[in-house]
Design a protein around this motif. Sequence first.
Motif, short mmCIF file in Angstrom:
data_model
loop_
_atom_site.label_atom_id
_atom_site.label_comp_id
_atom_site.label_asym_id
_atom_site.label_seq_id
_atom_site.Cartn_x
_atom_site.Cartn_y
_atom_site.Cartn_z
N GLY A 1 0.81 -1.19 0.00
CA GLY A 1 0.00 0.00 0.00
C GLY A 1 0.84 1.25 0.00
N GLY A 2 0.21 2.37 -0.17
CA GLY A 2 0.88 3.66 -0.32
C GLY A 2 1.76 4.08 0.83
N PHE A 3 1.34 3.81 2.06
CA PHE A 3 2.12 4.22 3.22
C PHE A 3 2.50 3.04 4.09
CE2 PHE A 3 -0.20 8.00 1.99
CZ PHE A 3 0.77 8.98 2.07
N ALA A 4 2.39 1.84 3.57
CA ALA A 4 2.68 0.64 4.35
C ALA A 4 4.09 0.70 4.94
CB ALA A 4 2.53 -0.60 3.49
N SER A 5 4.17 0.28 6.17
CA SER A 5 5.46 0.15 6.88
C SER A 5 6.20 1.48 7.05
CB SER A 5 6.36 -0.87 6.20
OG SER A 5 5.74 -2.13 6.18
N CYS A 6 5.46 2.58 7.19
CA CYS A 6 6.08 3.88 7.49
C CYS A 6 6.21 3.98 9.02
CB CYS A 6 5.23 5.03 6.98
SG CYS A 6 5.31 5.28 5.21
N PRO A 7 7.39 3.79 9.57
CA PRO A 7 7.53 3.70 11.02
C PRO A 7 7.29 5.00 11.77
CG PRO A 7 9.69 3.69 9.97
CD PRO A 7 8.67 3.63 8.87
N ASN A 8 7.36 6.15 11.10
CA ASN A 8 7.22 7.43 11.79
C ASN A 8 5.86 8.09 11.61
OD1 ASN A 8 9.89 7.33 12.81
ND2 ASN A 8 10.64 7.99 10.81
N LEU A 9 4.97 7.48 10.85
CA LEU A 9 3.64 8.04 10.61
C LEU A 9 2.79 7.88 11.87
CD1 LEU A 9 1.85 9.31 8.41
CD2 LEU A 9 1.10 6.99 7.86
N LYS A 10 2.32 9.00 12.43
CA LYS A 10 1.59 8.95 13.70
C LYS A 10 0.11 9.25 13.57
CE LYS A 10 5.62 9.87 16.37
NZ LYS A 10 6.38 10.65 17.25
N SER A 11 -0.27 10.08 12.61
CA SER A 11 -1.70 10.39 12.44
C SER A 11 -1.98 10.73 10.98
CB SER A 11 -2.12 11.56 13.34
OG SER A 11 -1.52 12.76 12.93
N VAL A 12 -3.24 10.49 10.59
CA VAL A 12 -3.66 10.73 9.22
C VAL A 12 -5.06 11.33 9.24
CG1 VAL A 12 -4.19 9.70 6.98
CG2 VAL A 12 -2.32 8.78 8.35
N VAL A 13 -5.24 12.40 8.49
CA VAL A 13 -6.56 13.00 8.29
C VAL A 13 -6.77 13.10 6.79
CG1 VAL A 13 -8.00 15.04 8.65
CG2 VAL A 13 -6.38 14.34 10.42
N PHE A 14 -7.86 12.55 6.31
CA PHE A 14 -8.16 12.56 4.88
C PHE A 14 -9.06 13.74 4.54
CE2 PHE A 14 -7.40 8.10 5.88
CZ PHE A 14 -6.48 7.77 4.90
N SER A 15 -8.92 14.23 3.32
CA SER A 15 -9.82 15.28 2.86
C SER A 15 -11.09 14.64 2.32
CB SER A 15 -9.15 16.12 1.77
OG SER A 15 -8.79 15.29 0.68
N ASP A 16 -12.12 15.43 2.17
CA ASP A 16 -13.38 14.94 1.62
C ASP A 16 -13.16 14.47 0.19
OD1 ASP A 16 -14.68 15.57 3.96
OD2 ASP A 16 -15.33 17.54 3.27
N GLY A 17 -14.00 13.54 -0.24
CA GLY A 17 -13.93 13.07 -1.61
C GLY A 17 -13.31 11.69 -1.75
N LEU A 18 -12.65 11.21 -0.70
CA LEU A 18 -12.06 9.87 -0.75
C LEU A 18 -13.18 8.83 -0.70
CD1 LEU A 18 -9.43 8.13 -0.67
CD2 LEU A 18 -9.69 8.16 1.83
N LYS A 19 -13.23 7.94 -1.69
CA LYS A 19 -14.28 6.90 -1.75
C LYS A 19 -13.75 5.53 -1.35
CE LYS A 19 -17.59 9.45 -3.54
NZ LYS A 19 -18.61 9.93 -2.66
N THR A 20 -12.48 5.25 -1.69
CA THR A 20 -11.90 3.93 -1.44
C THR A 20 -10.53 4.08 -0.82
OG1 THR A 20 -13.07 2.99 -3.34
CG2 THR A 20 -11.17 1.76 -2.51
N LEU A 21 -10.30 3.35 0.24
CA LEU A 21 -8.99 3.26 0.86
C LEU A 21 -8.45 1.89 0.49
CD1 LEU A 21 -7.02 4.73 2.70
CD2 LEU A 21 -8.13 3.64 4.63
N GLY A 22 -7.34 1.84 -0.23
CA GLY A 22 -6.83 0.61 -0.82
C GLY A 22 -6.27 -0.41 0.16
N GLN A 23 -6.04 -1.60 -0.38
CA GLN A 23 -5.46 -2.70 0.39
C GLN A 23 -4.11 -2.29 0.97
OE1 GLN A 23 -5.81 -6.85 -1.06
NE2 GLN A 23 -6.19 -5.88 -3.02
N ARG A 24 -3.89 -2.67 2.20
CA ARG A 24 -2.62 -2.47 2.90
C ARG A 24 -2.15 -1.01 2.90
NH1 ARG A 24 -2.83 -7.54 1.93
NH2 ARG A 24 -1.40 -9.22 2.11
N ALA A 25 -3.07 -0.08 2.76
CA ALA A 25 -2.71 1.35 2.65
C ALA A 25 -1.80 1.82 3.78
CB ALA A 25 -3.97 2.20 2.60
N PHE A 26 -2.09 1.38 5.00
CA PHE A 26 -1.30 1.80 6.16
C PHE A 26 -0.83 0.60 6.99
CE2 PHE A 26 -3.96 5.34 4.99
CZ PHE A 26 -3.06 6.39 4.98
#
Length: 124
Positions: free
Chosen positions: A1-26
């Motif tokens: 996925g797009g951000f898979a295995s990012c060890p320093n990612l602590k929080s995520v806020v999505f903007s409006d309009g997102l319909k699908t969050l892909g496999q293994r994204a985080f």
Amino acid sequence: GGFASCPNLKSVVFSDGLKTLGQRAFSYCDSLAEITLPEGLETIGASAFEGCANLKSVNVPASVTSIGVSTFSNSGTMNLYFEGDCPQILDGDKFAGDVTIYYDADTSGWDTTPLKESHNLIPN
């Protein structure tokens, strides 16, 4: 996925309009502790948050109609708060791990979901 295995990612806020969050994204973002899913999101892909041991609580918007298998599988305890009807769980019937599901008693599908066989479901 797009951000898979990012060890320093602590929080995520999505903007409006997102319909699908892909496999293994985080998946396996070990430090991820907070995620804000937008209203309008319809599908959460398989294993999207698998292995996110610090992610302890997620609010799932009413717009979500399907969730992939192992989406919220982690090594700890997790609370899921569903705002709408019970979504379809694709390719499976549960989330691995110690998951408690909270849902609005006025929504539908929770009394017949296979999730109740594997997880604690609590109406509020």
